[in-house]
Design an enzyme around this catalytic site. Structure first.
Site, PDB file in Angstrom:
ATOM      1  N   ASN A   1       0.870  -1.183   0.000  1.00 42.27           N
ATOM      2  CA  ASN A   1       0.000   0.000   0.000  1.00 42.27           C
ATOM      3  C   ASN A   1       0.903   1.228   0.000  1.00 42.27           C
ATOM      4  O   ASN A   1       1.452   1.606   1.027  1.00 42.27           O
ATOM      5  CB  ASN A   1      -0.901  -0.036   1.249  1.00 42.27           C
TER       6      ASN A   1
ATOM      7  N   LYS B   1       0.060   4.243  -0.391  1.00 44.48           N
ATOM      8  CA  LYS B   1      -0.598   5.439   0.150  1.00 44.48           C
ATOM      9  C   LYS B   1      -0.322   6.635  -0.772  1.00 44.48           C
ATOM     10  O   LYS B   1      -0.256   6.465  -1.986  1.00 44.48           O
ATOM     11  CB  LYS B   1      -0.143   5.674   1.595  1.00 44.48           C
TER      12      LYS B   1
ATOM     13  N   HIS C   1      -9.732   1.837   4.211  1.00 45.09           N
ATOM     14  CA  HIS C   1      -8.491   1.812   4.987  1.00 45.09           C
ATOM     15  C   HIS C   1      -8.686   2.697   6.218  1.00 45.09           C
ATOM     16  O   HIS C   1      -9.399   3.696   6.163  1.00 45.09           O
ATOM     17  CB  HIS C   1      -7.343   2.329   4.114  1.00 45.09           C
TER      18      HIS C   1
ATOM     19  N   GLU D   1      -6.984   4.919   7.516  1.00 45.18           N
ATOM     20  CA  GLU D   1      -6.700   6.346   7.312  1.00 45.18           C
ATOM     21  C   GLU D   1      -7.903   7.043   6.697  1.00 45.18           C
ATOM     22  O   GLU D   1      -8.196   8.199   7.003  1.00 45.18           O
ATOM     23  CB  GLU D   1      -5.444   6.502   6.442  1.00 45.18           C
TER      24      GLU D   1
ATOM     25  N   GLU E   1      -6.332  -4.844  10.047  1.00 48.00           N
ATOM     26  CA  GLU E   1      -5.256  -3.890  10.315  1.00 48.00           C
ATOM     27  C   GLU E   1      -5.546  -3.148  11.618  1.00 48.00           C
ATOM     28  O   GLU E   1      -6.271  -2.137  11.612  1.00 48.00           O
ATOM     29  CB  GLU E   1      -5.144  -2.876   9.173  1.00 48.00           C
TER      30      GLU E   1
ATOM     31  N   GLY F   1       1.928   1.843  10.832  1.00 49.87           N
ATOM     32  CA  GLY F   1       2.941   2.894  10.779  1.00 49.87           C
ATOM     33  C   GLY F   1       3.627   3.167  12.105  1.00 49.87           C
ATOM     34  O   GLY F   1       4.314   4.171  12.259  1.00 49.87           O
TER      35      GLY F   1
ATOM     36  N   SER G   1       2.621  -2.587  10.289  1.00 53.66           N
ATOM     37  CA  SER G   1       4.043  -2.779  10.611  1.00 53.66           C
ATOM     38  C   SER G   1       4.572  -4.168  10.259  1.00 53.66           C
ATOM     39  O   SER G   1       5.380  -4.735  10.996  1.00 53.66           O
ATOM     40  CB  SER G   1       4.313  -2.446  12.085  1.00 53.66           C
TER      41      SER G   1
HETATM   42  P1  PGA Z   1       2.371  -0.037   7.664  1.00 56.61           P
HETATM   43  O1  PGA Z   1       0.966   0.304   6.960  1.00 56.61           O
HETATM   44  O2  PGA Z   1       2.857  -1.319   7.048  1.00 56.61           O
HETATM   45  O3  PGA Z   1       3.258   1.127   7.333  1.00 56.61           O
HETATM   46  O4  PGA Z   1       2.110  -0.174   9.130  1.00 56.61           O
HETATM   47  C1  PGA Z   1       0.046  -0.705   6.655  1.00 56.61           C
HETATM   48  C2  PGA Z   1      -1.190  -0.109   6.036  1.00 56.61           C
HETATM   49  O5  PGA Z   1      -1.562   1.017   6.392  1.00 56.61           O
HETATM   50  O6  PGA Z   1      -1.826  -0.733   5.164  1.00 56.61           O
END
Ligand code: PGA
Length: 264
Positions: free
Chosen positions: A11, A13, A95, A97, A177, A183, A223
């Protein structure tokens, strides 16, 4: 136990410009070309996708969002016909976010899923609890609510729609998630992730029946790194990974995928 083909999706983003995406693919695509027992894909910003989908057909391409209406006054949104016109396989949906910053709800998530499945595209529906919800012990209720409300909002009655026509690649995939792991460098332990995935699988069995539920894939995200991918992917209900930060560098992400598919 039903065999489920694992699915690894990077992803990106809101990262990368077209030239950077191209440079990434020149390294990444050959590095993972030998992977035949799993799906490998990238969820990229819409402007990056044209060109890459035709040039790198061995990879699956995903949008990061998709609207439910066929067309119309929805500034900033993308329709399924637009996604199909550039040969994407599907889209991420809801997602965290987008849930936190863009007003995404379980209802809008369900509407997006319905549009994607109706168009024969894959939907990766993201769910997951916040840190406060995990700490207060409410994570099961939160996941259940996201699943219940999201799937109800699709309006779908015949859930064979979730499978589509390719037995290896069901159209509906879930991404668990936990928000506290995204993150932060603090991934769920393999035990925590498996516990949540088993809970989700159990819920899906009740909702869809055993046959469909055993075939749908549940990715873990939050992560995921080269260090933890092996252990996470060895868990029985973890069917792949949705990877943010660790998907931005082509060598690193290729290594992560190659390590992850050893358990595929
Ligand atoms: P990350 O993000 O691997 O940086 O924790 C995962 C995601 O948001 O899909």
């Amino acid at each position: 136990m039903t065999h489920r083909r694992k699915i690894f999706v990077g992803n990106w983003k809101m990262n990368k410009l077209p030239q950077e995406a191209q440079a990434f693919c020149e390294v990444f695509a050959p590095a993972v070309a030998a992977v035949k027992n799993a799906d490998v894909g990238l969820a990229a910003a819409a402007v990056l996708i044209p060109g890459l989908t035709t040039r790198y057909r061995g990879l699956q391409w995903f949008a990061q969002n998709c609207h439910w209406a066929a067309s119309g006054a929805f500034t900033g949104e993308l329709s399924t016909a637009m996604l199909k016109s550039v040969d994407v396989s599907g889209s991420l949906v809801a997602h965290s976010e987008r849930r936190q910053m863009c007003g995404e709800t379980n209802t809008t998530a369900g509407q997006r899923v319905a549009a994607l499945l109706g168009a024969g595209l894959q939907a990766i529906l993201c769910i997951g609890e916040t840190l406060a919800e995990r700490d207060s012990g409410r994570w099961r209720e939160v996941l259940q609510e996201q699943l219940e409300q999201g799937l109800a909002a699709t309006g779908i009655k015949n859930w064979s729609a979730a499978l589509g026509s390719d037995p290896e690649r069901p159209l509906l995939t879930f991404a668990y998630e936990p928000v506290w792991a995204i993150g932060t460098g603090r991934a769920a332990t393999s035990g925590q992730a498996q516990e949540a995935h088993a809970f989700i699988r159990g819920w899906l069995i009740n909702y869809f029946g055993n046959d469909i539920a055993q075939r749908l894939r549940i990715q873990y995200g939050g992560s995921v790194t080269l260090q933890n991918v092996d252990e996470l992917m060895s868990m029985p209900d973890i069917d792949g990974a949705l990877v943010g930060g660790a998907s931005l560098k082509p060598d690193d992400f290729a290594q992560l995928v190659l390590r992850g598919v050893r358990n595929a």
